[in-house]
Design a protein around this motif. Structure first.
Motif, PDB file in Angstrom:
ATOM      1  N   LEU A 131       0.852  -1.185   0.000  1.00 19.20           N
ATOM      2  CA  LEU A 131       0.000   0.000   0.000  1.00 19.20           C
ATOM      3  C   LEU A 131       0.888   1.236   0.000  1.00 19.20           C
ATOM      4  CD1 LEU A 131      -2.750   1.513   0.394  1.00 19.20           C
ATOM      5  CD2 LEU A 131      -2.330   1.296   2.873  1.00 19.20           C
ATOM      6  N   ASN A 132       0.639   2.142  -0.936  1.00 18.00           N
ATOM      7  CA  ASN A 132       1.339   3.430  -0.988  1.00 18.00           C
ATOM      8  C   ASN A 132       0.315   4.558  -0.940  1.00 18.00           C
ATOM      9  OD1 ASN A 132       4.300   2.835  -1.518  1.00 18.00           O
ATOM     10  ND2 ASN A 132       3.334   1.628  -3.144  1.00 18.00           N
ATOM     11  N   VAL A 133       0.583   5.541  -0.092  1.00 20.02           N
ATOM     12  CA  VAL A 133      -0.290   6.706   0.017  1.00 20.02           C
ATOM     13  C   VAL A 133       0.552   7.968  -0.091  1.00 20.02           C
ATOM     14  CG1 VAL A 133      -1.951   7.967   1.434  1.00 20.02           C
ATOM     15  CG2 VAL A 133      -1.919   5.458   1.493  1.00 20.02           C
ATOM     16  N   ASP A 134       0.200   8.836  -1.025  1.00 21.34           N
ATOM     17  CA  ASP A 134       0.816  10.145  -1.196  1.00 21.34           C
ATOM     18  C   ASP A 134      -0.129  11.167  -0.567  1.00 21.34           C
ATOM     19  OD1 ASP A 134       1.504  12.693  -2.190  1.00 21.34           O
ATOM     20  OD2 ASP A 134       2.340  11.861  -4.032  1.00 21.34           O
ATOM     21  N   THR A 135       0.276  11.750   0.561  1.00 19.52           N
ATOM     22  CA  THR A 135      -0.628  12.648   1.282  1.00 19.52           C
ATOM     23  C   THR A 135      -0.947  13.911   0.492  1.00 19.52           C
ATOM     24  OG1 THR A 135       1.212  13.723   2.448  1.00 19.52           O
ATOM     25  CG2 THR A 135       0.199  11.797   3.506  1.00 19.52           C
ATOM     26  N   GLY A 136      -0.036  14.334  -0.372  1.00 16.09           N
ATOM     27  CA  GLY A 136      -0.304  15.508  -1.185  1.00 16.09           C
ATOM     28  C   GLY A 136      -1.429  15.260  -2.165  1.00 16.09           C
ATOM     29  N   LYS A 137      -1.347  14.158  -2.908  1.00 15.49           N
ATOM     30  CA  LYS A 137      -2.398  13.820  -3.868  1.00 15.49           C
ATOM     31  C   LYS A 137      -3.710  13.492  -3.173  1.00 15.49           C
ATOM     32  CE  LYS A 137       0.615  11.991  -7.508  1.00 15.49           C
ATOM     33  NZ  LYS A 137       0.948  10.783  -8.330  1.00 15.49           N
ATOM     34  N   ALA A 138      -3.623  12.995  -1.927  1.00 18.25           N
ATOM     35  CA  ALA A 138      -4.829  12.662  -1.173  1.00 18.25           C
ATOM     36  C   ALA A 138      -5.517  13.904  -0.612  1.00 18.25           C
ATOM     37  CB  ALA A 138      -4.487  11.699  -0.041  1.00 18.25           C
ATOM     38  N   GLY A 139      -4.954  15.079  -0.817  1.00 13.00           N
ATOM     39  CA  GLY A 139      -5.561  16.306  -0.346  1.00 13.00           C
ATOM     40  C   GLY A 139      -5.338  16.593   1.116  1.00 13.00           C
ATOM     41  N   LEU A 140      -4.341  15.952   1.730  1.00 13.81           N
ATOM     42  CA  LEU A 140      -4.062  16.150   3.152  1.00 13.81           C
ATOM     43  C   LEU A 140      -2.988  17.211   3.347  1.00 13.81           C
ATOM     44  CD1 LEU A 140      -4.160  12.394   4.210  1.00 13.81           C
ATOM     45  CD2 LEU A 140      -5.973  14.112   4.454  1.00 13.81           C
ATOM     46  N   TRP A 141      -1.741  16.895   3.068  1.00 16.21           N
ATOM     47  CA  TRP A 141      -0.646  17.861   3.108  1.00 16.21           C
ATOM     48  C   TRP A 141       0.436  17.361   2.155  1.00 16.21           C
ATOM     49  CZ3 TRP A 141      -1.709  14.515   7.142  1.00 16.21           C
ATOM     50  CH2 TRP A 141      -0.734  13.540   7.394  1.00 16.21           C
ATOM     51  N   PRO A 142       1.221  18.255   1.572  1.00 19.63           N
ATOM     52  CA  PRO A 142       2.243  17.821   0.622  1.00 19.63           C
ATOM     53  C   PRO A 142       3.467  17.242   1.316  1.00 19.63           C
ATOM     54  CG  PRO A 142       2.259  20.201   0.839  1.00 19.63           C
ATOM     55  CD  PRO A 142       1.080  19.719   1.641  1.00 19.63           C
ATOM     56  N   GLY A 143       4.156  16.401   0.599  1.00 14.03           N
ATOM     57  CA  GLY A 143       5.450  15.913   1.061  1.00 14.03           C
ATOM     58  C   GLY A 143       5.421  14.667   1.900  1.00 14.03           C
ATOM     59  N   GLY A 144       4.259  14.053   2.105  1.00 15.75           N
ATOM     60  CA  GLY A 144       4.182  12.871   2.949  1.00 15.75           C
ATOM     61  C   GLY A 144       3.936  11.614   2.144  1.00 15.75           C
ATOM     62  N   PHE A 145       4.633  10.526   2.506  1.00 18.74           N
ATOM     63  CA  PHE A 145       4.492   9.254   1.798  1.00 18.74           C
ATOM     64  C   PHE A 145       4.422   8.102   2.799  1.00 18.74           C
ATOM     65  CE2 PHE A 145       6.893  12.117  -0.951  1.00 18.74           C
ATOM     66  CZ  PHE A 145       6.125  12.095  -2.111  1.00 18.74           C
ATOM     67  N   LEU A 146       3.357   7.361   2.750  1.00 17.86           N
ATOM     68  CA  LEU A 146       3.174   6.170   3.573  1.00 17.86           C
ATOM     69  C   LEU A 146       3.382   4.944   2.701  1.00 17.86           C
ATOM     70  CD1 LEU A 146       2.159   4.729   6.224  1.00 17.86           C
ATOM     71  CD2 LEU A 146      -0.132   4.844   5.203  1.00 17.86           C
ATOM     72  N   ARG A 147       4.159   3.991   3.198  1.00 16.99           N
ATOM     73  CA  ARG A 147       4.408   2.753   2.444  1.00 16.99           C
ATOM     74  C   ARG A 147       4.319   1.575   3.401  1.00 16.99           C
ATOM     75  NH1 ARG A 147       6.295   0.907  -2.386  1.00 16.99           N
ATOM     76  NH2 ARG A 147       7.858  -0.738  -2.482  1.00 16.99           N
ATOM     77  N   VAL A 148       3.466   0.606   3.074  1.00 15.55           N
ATOM     78  CA  VAL A 148       3.251  -0.572   3.905  1.00 15.55           C
ATOM     79  C   VAL A 148       3.403  -1.817   3.033  1.00 15.55           C
ATOM     80  CG1 VAL A 148       1.642  -1.803   5.414  1.00 15.55           C
ATOM     81  CG2 VAL A 148       1.648   0.704   5.390  1.00 15.55           C
ATOM     82  N   ILE A 149       4.209  -2.784   3.505  1.00 16.86           N
ATOM     83  CA  ILE A 149       4.413  -4.042   2.774  1.00 16.86           C
ATOM     84  C   ILE A 149       4.258  -5.210   3.744  1.00 16.86           C
ATOM     85  CG2 ILE A 149       5.982  -5.421   1.352  1.00 16.86           C
ATOM     86  CD1 ILE A 149       7.492  -2.855   0.674  1.00 16.86           C
ATOM     87  N   ALA A 150       3.380  -6.148   3.415  1.00 21.14           N
ATOM     88  CA  ALA A 150       3.264  -7.409   4.147  1.00 21.14           C
ATOM     89  C   ALA A 150       3.615  -8.546   3.201  1.00 21.14           C
ATOM     90  CB  ALA A 150       1.856  -7.590   4.704  1.00 21.14           C
ATOM     91  N   ASN A 151       4.058  -9.676   3.761  1.00 20.95           N
ATOM     92  CA  ASN A 151       4.530 -10.781   2.943  1.00 20.95           C
ATOM     93  C   ASN A 151       4.098 -12.106   3.539  1.00 20.95           C
ATOM     94  OD1 ASN A 151       6.642 -12.920   2.059  1.00 20.95           O
ATOM     95  ND2 ASN A 151       7.135 -11.197   0.724  1.00 20.95           N
ATOM     96  N   SER A 152       3.603 -13.003   2.684  1.00 22.92           N
ATOM     97  CA  SER A 152       3.264 -14.367   3.086  1.00 22.92           C
ATOM     98  C   SER A 152       4.168 -15.338   2.358  1.00 22.92           C
ATOM     99  CB  SER A 152       1.801 -14.700   2.731  1.00 22.92           C
ATOM    100  OG  SER A 152       0.902 -13.856   3.415  1.00 22.92           O
ATOM    101  N   GLY A 153       4.902 -16.162   3.121  1.00 18.43           N
ATOM    102  CA  GLY A 153       5.741 -17.189   2.525  1.00 18.43           C
ATOM    103  C   GLY A 153       5.071 -18.544   2.644  1.00 18.43           C
ATOM    104  N   PHE A 154       5.276 -19.404   1.639  1.00 16.45           N
ATOM    105  CA  PHE A 154       4.655 -20.726   1.681  1.00 16.45           C
ATOM    106  C   PHE A 154       5.507 -21.725   0.901  1.00 16.45           C
ATOM    107  CE2 PHE A 154       2.816 -18.151  -1.679  1.00 16.45           C
ATOM    108  CZ  PHE A 154       2.899 -18.944  -2.808  1.00 16.45           C
ATOM    109  N   GLY A 155       5.383 -23.014   1.299  1.00 18.57           N
ATOM    110  CA  GLY A 155       6.110 -24.085   0.620  1.00 18.57           C
ATOM    111  C   GLY A 155       7.360 -24.490   1.364  1.00 18.57           C
ATOM    112  N   GLU A 156       8.288 -25.104   0.640  1.00 15.36           N
ATOM    113  CA  GLU A 156       9.587 -25.519   1.152  1.00 15.36           C
ATOM    114  C   GLU A 156      10.660 -25.009   0.197  1.00 15.36           C
ATOM    115  OE1 GLU A 156      10.321 -27.163   3.885  1.00 15.36           O
ATOM    116  OE2 GLU A 156       8.292 -27.680   4.546  1.00 15.36           O
ATOM    117  N   SER A 157      11.852 -24.752   0.731  1.00 12.85           N
ATOM    118  CA  SER A 157      12.938 -24.267  -0.111  1.00 12.85           C
ATOM    119  C   SER A 157      14.134 -25.216  -0.013  1.00 12.85           C
ATOM    120  CB  SER A 157      13.366 -22.857   0.313  1.00 12.85           C
ATOM    121  OG  SER A 157      14.194 -22.904   1.458  1.00 12.85           O
ATOM    122  N   VAL A 158      15.144 -24.969  -0.833  1.00 14.20           N
ATOM    123  CA  VAL A 158      16.356 -25.793  -0.836  1.00 14.20           C
ATOM    124  C   VAL A 158      17.482 -25.112  -0.080  1.00 14.20           C
ATOM    125  CG1 VAL A 158      15.755 -26.948  -3.001  1.00 14.20           C
ATOM    126  CG2 VAL A 158      17.136 -24.849  -3.065  1.00 14.20           C
TER     127      VAL A 158
END
Length: 505
Positions: A131-158
């Motif tokens: 999820l990325n949010v640009d506060t300037g484009k969102a009409g809140l205030w300029p210069g702010g950037f929110l970035r959220v990353i979640a990850n799900s791992g599955f299976g087996e590896s070598v």
């Protein structure tokens, strides 16, 4: 952004008779009280976070958008940038308001064709939600950037079967090595106070700070950890709470400094536990250059931490305890394999006779560059070039003393394939002489250095689907291991072949 090393990231193993049971001379830790060790770093962290929270309400122009985004999600099945398109126009409308939500699926089946601990194939995958949010484009205030990353791992590896101490699949480290689970990797807020200066705070996914033109992005470039980041950064957490500053004093120059929780993990999202056992400081400088009009980048990063860690210099009876109590986030954990060796050949060493020696600080520094040697006219994102990195550490508690990687890469140079890329690289890891010296002398385990060669070709099948062929040849650092019968066997050169599919939804 495709910059040489990233603006705000951390970028950033194996290897004891009677006379040898005498305690080895180690470096004992300073005696810090719990209040001193936890209070000061936590105060630093909270000051940084509070500062960002305060300035988040200030109006300031943004110097740059920290993520590369498609101009529009609409298009036909083959040309749209995401498989699910623009959601009837709703997705494009959200984007105009500064809100973007993406889901990526990364599949990395691999097989050990020869050598290693075991041959055979496994299937590992990751689902990533951003999820990325640009506060300037969102009409809140300029210069702010929110970035959220979640990850799900599955299976087996070598990872274990390869017997390599550098991970042959960086994606399989996430969110936990060989442990199917879901975790929060990244949740940061960046606020620019001017076009040249910004603050950042939150939970930082450090691997995403290592992206370069030809290396650093395990999703589309090299898979082996030694090719993805300098492995002298083995003690830098994959994901940790922290904050810091980023400065863009001149065009093409990025300076950053971060204070991170040295014990952070993707699985731990409890901010109240951050900075309890110390602080880790990361500082980096990245410079974009254009000799003869060809794009290149130079960068240097340094790390220092005051977290108390087990020393590599221990009485032999403390080998197992030291390995069990210390993890190296960016390496395939050497502890279990070394413990099996102790259980089979030196079971009496599993009972400690001395206190565990500690080290009260650690440091590492690494330099990297990438440079295009040929590019089509007026196209800064395509061409053929070279890359190189060198890292050095204290060698204790870090098990890696020096690391190197180098190679060639190409972006969009195959006729008719403007979005494909390829790479061929070599990496070496020199282990610290203080890493399990008893086992190295008694059993000739090696642990002097490990070499890896990797080659890949990444094809852009559509705008939202990439497919990669990958081959790795590894001269493993640990030359012997215990087999299923309990005997010590030689570890031969490991050959790992794999595929990678990246689908963007």
């Amino acid at each position: 952004m495709r910059e040489g090393g990233g603006a705000c990231g951390g970028g950033t193993c194996p290897g004891r008779g009677a006379s040898e049971r005498a305690p080895l001379r180690g470096t004992m830790s300073r005696d810090h009280s719990d209040a001193t060790r936890s209070g000061r770093p936590r105060l630093v962290g909270w000051i940084i976070i509070a500062a960002v929270a305060l300035v988040g309400t200030l109006a300031a122009p943004a110097a740059a958008q920290p993520v590369e985004e498609p101009k529009a999600y609409a298009g036909d099945f083959w040309s749209r940038p995401r498989l699910t398109g623009d959601w009837g126009g709703f997705r494009d409308e959200l984007a105009t308001r500064g809100i973007r939500l993406d889901v990526d699926l990364l599949l990395t089946p691999q097989g050990v064709a020869s050598g290693g601990r075991d041959t055979g194939a496994e299937f590992w995958g990751n689902a990533e939600y951003t999820l990325n949010v640009d506060t300037g484009k969102a009409g809140l205030w300029p210069g702010g950037f929110l970035r959220v990353i979640a990850n799900s791992g599955f299976g087996e590896s070598v990872l274990g079967a390869s017997a390599a101490l550098s991970p042959v699949n960086t994606a399989a480290l996430l969110p936990k090595p060989n442990d199917p689970t879901t975790a929060l990797l990244h949740a940061t807020f960046m606020q620019f106070l001017s076009p040249q200066f910004g603050l950042i705070a939150g939970k930082v996914f450090t691997l995403d700070g290592a992206h370069g033109e030809f290396t650093g992005n395990y999703r589309t470039q090299f898979l082996n950890g030694a090719m993805t980041f300098p492995l002298t950064s083995a003690l830098i957490p994959l994901s940790a709470y922290g904050g810091g500053i980023v400065a863009l004093p001149w065009e093409g120059v990025v300076l950053s400094a971060l204070a991170l929780d040295p014990s952070g993990t993707p699985a731990n999202s409890d901010v109240s536990e951050a900075f309890r056992d110390g602080v880790m400081m990361l500082a980096s400088a990245k410079v974009a250059i254009k000799p003869f009009g060809l794009v290149g980048h130079q960068g240097v990063t340094g790390m220092w931490s005051d977290k108390e860690r087990p020393s590599l210099t221990q009485d032999p009876s403390n080998i197992a305890r030291g390995m069990a109590s210390e993890k190296f986030p960016l390496l395939d954990d050497p502890g279990p394999g070394l413990r099996r060796i102790l259980e089979r050949f030196f079971p009496d060493l599993l009972v400690p006779v001395e206190p565990l020696n500690k080290k009260s600080d650690t440091w590492t520094v690494f330099y990297s560059f990438d440079q295009y040697l040929w590019q089509p006219k007026d196209d800064p994102k395509r061409g053929i070039g070279i890359f190189f990195s060198f890292g050095a550490s204290d060698g204790n508690p870090n098990p890696l003393k020096y690391t190197y990687n180098m190679g060639i890469g190409g972006n969009g140079v195959v006729p008719g394939r403007p979005n494909d890329n390829f790479g061929l690289g070599w990496a070496r890891k020199d282990f610290s002489s203080e890493f399990v010296p008893f086992l190295r002398r008694q059993l000739d385990l090696g642990l002097n250095h490990e070499d890896a060669i990797e080659m890949y070709y990444n094809a852009s099948v559509t705008s939202w689907l990439n497919a990669t062929l990958n081959l790795q040849v590894i001269e493993t650092g640990q030359k012997k291991m215990v087999d299923s019968s309990g005997s010590l066997k030689d570890v031969n050169t490991t050959v790992v072949a794999g595929l990678r599919l990246l689908a963007r939804f």
